[in-house]
Motif scaffolding. Sequence first.
Motif, PDB file in Angstrom:
ATOM      1  N   HIS A 135       0.829  -1.205   0.000  1.00  0.00           N
ATOM      2  CA  HIS A 135       0.000   0.000   0.000  1.00  0.00           C
ATOM      3  C   HIS A 135       0.869   1.263   0.000  1.00  0.00           C
ATOM      4  CE1 HIS A 135      -3.910  -2.021   1.681  1.00  0.00           C
ATOM      5  NE2 HIS A 135      -3.616  -2.378   0.450  1.00  0.00           N
ATOM      6  N   GLU A 136       1.932   1.243   0.794  1.00  0.00           N
ATOM      7  CA  GLU A 136       2.818   2.406   0.890  1.00  0.00           C
ATOM      8  C   GLU A 136       3.470   2.720  -0.451  1.00  0.00           C
ATOM      9  OE1 GLU A 136       7.027   3.656   3.054  1.00  0.00           O
ATOM     10  OE2 GLU A 136       5.971   1.857   3.726  1.00  0.00           O
ATOM     11  N   GLY A 138       2.403   1.633  -3.476  1.00  0.00           N
ATOM     12  CA  GLY A 138       1.473   1.616  -4.603  1.00  0.00           C
ATOM     13  C   GLY A 138       1.521   0.347  -5.434  1.00  0.00           C
ATOM     14  N   THR A 482      -2.326  -1.087 -14.245  1.00  0.00           N
ATOM     15  CA  THR A 482      -2.560   0.066 -13.382  1.00  0.00           C
ATOM     16  C   THR A 482      -1.290   0.471 -12.639  1.00  0.00           C
ATOM     17  OG1 THR A 482      -4.847  -0.633 -13.051  1.00  0.00           O
ATOM     18  CG2 THR A 482      -3.953   0.965 -11.493  1.00  0.00           C
ATOM     19  N   ALA A 483      -0.554  -0.563 -12.160  1.00  0.00           N
ATOM     20  CA  ALA A 483       0.679  -0.292 -11.423  1.00  0.00           C
ATOM     21  C   ALA A 483       1.734   0.350 -12.321  1.00  0.00           C
ATOM     22  CB  ALA A 483       1.221  -1.590 -10.820  1.00  0.00           C
TER      23      ALA A 483
END
Length: 485
Positions: A135-136, A138, A482-483
Amino acid sequence: MEQGSQVPHVIIFPLPALGPVNSTLKLAELLSLAGLNITFLNTDFNHDRLVLHSNILDRFASFPGFQFKTISDGLPADHPRAGDRFMELFDSFKLVTKPLFREMLCSGQLNSVTGDSVTCIIADGILSFPIDVGHELGIPVISIRTISACSFWAFFSIQDIIEAGELPSRGHEDMDRLITSVPGMETFLRLRDLPSICRTNNLEDPNLQHNAYANRQSVQAQGLILNTFEDLEGPILSHIRSQCPKVYTLGPLHTFLKFRLESENALLQSLAPNSIYKVDKSCIEWLNAQPLKSVIYVSFGSITILTRDELMEFWYGLVNSKKRFLWVIRPDLVTQKDDEGQIPMELLEGTKDIGYIVGWAPQEEVLAHQAVGGFLTHSGWNSTLESIVAGVPMICWSYFYDQQVNSRFVSEVWKLGMDMKDVCDRVIIEKMVNDLMGEKSEVFMKSTVEMARLASESVSEGGSSYCNFNRLIEDIRLMSMTAIK
């Protein structure tokens, strides 16, 4: 197949124990066959043992987008990483491995063989910290749990059990009390069937608190992979899906991989065991000389620890049953070494007549052998699934963590064997072996043959696991696009 940076690059980060590593290696091979770039991140300790005792380097060399990377688990080399001391891994992971993992991601040490950064992380959900790091930074994270759906759901429900006042335990006499706060298990789950970490009178126990927290963290991931199949655990899976966004049931993974490789020349090499112990294949020759369904296979996995007294009870029970047995006794299975070698002559003579003992066995091959008619097991999930696929009924002597839940489901829900948890008595062992291999064998065989059929159907074209795997691949591709953006 996509080229260059559009090919998803997935890191697979298993819990560092043989069962989870074994399952995730099979998933890694399936994803590699589907054209994804894979980095398999294992602890130094387990990677070194796998390289020593298996052919994993040769096996994965055929995938140009695959690589092994290692990370420290923070423990000294001589730490046993077994028995109750296995739980010490979680503190060292938090202190040492988590910051290392973040640094390796940020510095590019975990980039793919083509230099591309990580686009998706598949990590064991009990570790929890890969979700925080993902999460941190992405990076999408999918949790994988290599335990059963039923045991995952029991872990997930620990906070509810506490809030309902059904924990802590009130002592040994309390163990058969029904636990009614786990949806779907209200009528048969007893206190003794909860995960072993629940056997504490201290609700602040660090292991209890860690598991209560980490399992709830799965809802923060983009999905949850489970090594199970819909026909086995459908009712419990419906409860899990009420909490987790996406659940991919892909099991049994070892059978799925076999089906995917059936037409490949590398089939036999790919299905070699992922072992951290030296495999003794002489037991197959011994099995070849035994009558059909005459042998009970005995193995307690890679983490279980026995006292010498427990070893003796099992040994006497097996010899006294007069049934043929193949027994895996790991070099580190027994805690007390001072009496090593002082085995009663009657046991040695009895074993010479009907038994065979090895340090480690090729378990999938053993369970599939026509001479094997039963399995005395610790109820680890890989062992349970392998027994189901082979159509072999079980006697369950659960030891640790998720195994207590598995053994209850084997006996009470799926009717695939008998539950012997919390008992280690030669008379009972003898009776259960004789029941499983004798008068009750036909009853169990009917259930196990049917469940084996359903397991095979699930991974065949159009089956639930087959379709879920294709859905997982598509979702990873979408996450990765997306990443990259």
